[in-house]
Scaffold this motif. Sequence first.
Motif, PDB file in Angstrom:
ATOM      1  N   ALA A 170       8.844   7.321   1.375  1.00 35.02           N
ATOM      2  CA  ALA A 170       7.834   6.614   0.925  1.00 35.02           C
ATOM      3  C   ALA A 170       6.898   6.714   1.574  1.00 35.02           C
ATOM      4  N   ILE A 171       6.783   7.176   2.747  1.00 33.85           N
ATOM      5  CA  ILE A 171       5.619   7.282   3.751  1.00 33.85           C
ATOM      6  C   ILE A 171       4.793   8.359   3.203  1.00 33.85           C
ATOM      7  N   TYR A 172       5.206   9.462   2.744  1.00 38.73           N
ATOM      8  CA  TYR A 172       4.548  10.771   2.956  1.00 38.73           C
ATOM      9  C   TYR A 172       3.752  10.636   1.573  1.00 38.73           C
ATOM     10  N   PRO A 173       4.448  10.344   0.284  1.00 43.09           N
ATOM     11  CA  PRO A 173       3.419  10.362  -0.841  1.00 43.09           C
ATOM     12  C   PRO A 173       2.078   9.156  -0.381  1.00 43.09           C
ATOM     13  N   ALA A 174       2.541   8.294   0.353  1.00 42.23           N
ATOM     14  CA  ALA A 174       1.489   7.111   0.614  1.00 42.23           C
ATOM     15  C   ALA A 174       0.413   7.493   1.576  1.00 42.23           C
ATOM     16  N   VAL A 175       0.805   8.609   2.488  1.00 47.13           N
ATOM     17  CA  VAL A 175      -0.188   9.089   3.341  1.00 47.13           C
ATOM     18  C   VAL A 175      -1.080  10.145   2.673  1.00 47.13           C
ATOM     19  N   ALA A 176      -0.483  10.981   1.835  1.00 41.65           N
ATOM     20  CA  ALA A 176      -1.160  12.128   1.130  1.00 41.65           C
ATOM     21  C   ALA A 176      -1.975  11.579  -0.028  1.00 41.65           C
ATOM     22  N   SER A 177      -1.642  10.319  -0.702  1.00 41.68           N
ATOM     23  CA  SER A 177      -2.483   9.736  -1.355  1.00 41.68           C
ATOM     24  C   SER A 177      -3.926   9.069  -0.675  1.00 41.68           C
ATOM     25  N   GLU A 178      -3.559   8.380   0.041  1.00 46.57           N
ATOM     26  CA  GLU A 178      -4.711   7.561   0.979  1.00 46.57           C
ATOM     27  C   GLU A 178      -5.699   8.592   1.630  1.00 46.57           C
ATOM     28  N   LYS A 179      -4.822   9.771   2.242  1.00 47.52           N
ATOM     29  CA  LYS A 179      -5.825  10.763   3.006  1.00 47.52           C
ATOM     30  C   LYS A 179      -6.157  11.799   2.193  1.00 47.52           C
ATOM     31  N   ASN A 180      -5.810  12.006   0.767  1.00 46.35           N
ATOM     32  CA  ASN A 180      -6.229  13.121  -0.226  1.00 46.35           C
ATOM     33  C   ASN A 180      -5.910  14.418   0.367  1.00 46.35           C
ATOM     34  N   VAL A 181      -4.634  14.529   0.817  1.00 47.03           N
ATOM     35  CA  VAL A 181      -4.121  15.891   1.193  1.00 47.03           C
ATOM     36  C   VAL A 181      -3.114  16.084   0.322  1.00 47.03           C
ATOM     37  N   GLU A 182      -2.932  17.663  -0.047  1.00 46.64           N
ATOM     38  CA  GLU A 182      -1.783  17.950  -0.745  1.00 46.64           C
ATOM     39  C   GLU A 182      -0.420  17.714  -0.123  1.00 46.64           C
ATOM     40  N   LEU A 183       0.670  17.336  -1.018  1.00 44.80           N
ATOM     41  CA  LEU A 183       1.990  16.869  -0.731  1.00 44.80           C
ATOM     42  C   LEU A 183       3.061  17.997  -1.048  1.00 44.80           C
TER      43      LEU A 183
END
Length: 225
Positions: A170-183
Amino acid sequence: MHQYISKFIPAAFLLLCFYACGNPETKTETIVESETTETPTEEKKIILFFGNSLTAGYGIEQDLAFPGLVQDRLDSLGKDYKVINGGLSGETTAGGVSRIDWFLEDEPAIFVLELGGNDGLRGIQLSETKKNLETIIDKVRTKYPETKIILAGMQIPPNMGTDYTQEFQAIYPAVASEKNVELIPFLLQNVGGIQELNLPDGIHPTEAGHKLVLENVWEHLKDDV
């Protein structure tokens, strides 16, 4: 996710990850020198893959790892890009934070971050992994605001327990969302846990496996190159 996890060989997977890429001369005679105008060569745009042994291409020739295959595809399409493989076997997110500045001397057009797998296999505190991923992203974005950043999602086998495994994913979608980067939801989709697509260690893709990883990555590159 559970379908992926069940396909791993946990013992081999965990063990091996712990061992885990002059000026022209002027004549004195009265001769008028002809000036030659050279068209400066335009520098190629850079795609930087920054990760661990998966990026480095552990166990195979580096050119056959997915970053090298990306370069081959770009060349075949006539795209003016240079791929840099910043993979290092055994790298953790903390190690990534410490060495990212060395790779930011030149501006990358696209930055692909592939780290965290070794953190999870070593049971590193998940809040630390998340913080380090965010720090790396912040460093890239602060220096080069125009760089497109792609985060490669990872999964781990259940050796550390189901809760840890699920929270890690779950870390990766959370970081992608919070930092507005593509996942990339899962870098090793259709590769991880499939015996014939991985080396005997059960961790690192074979040449055939890297060809499938290429397709997972290309889906997130093709519209920007």
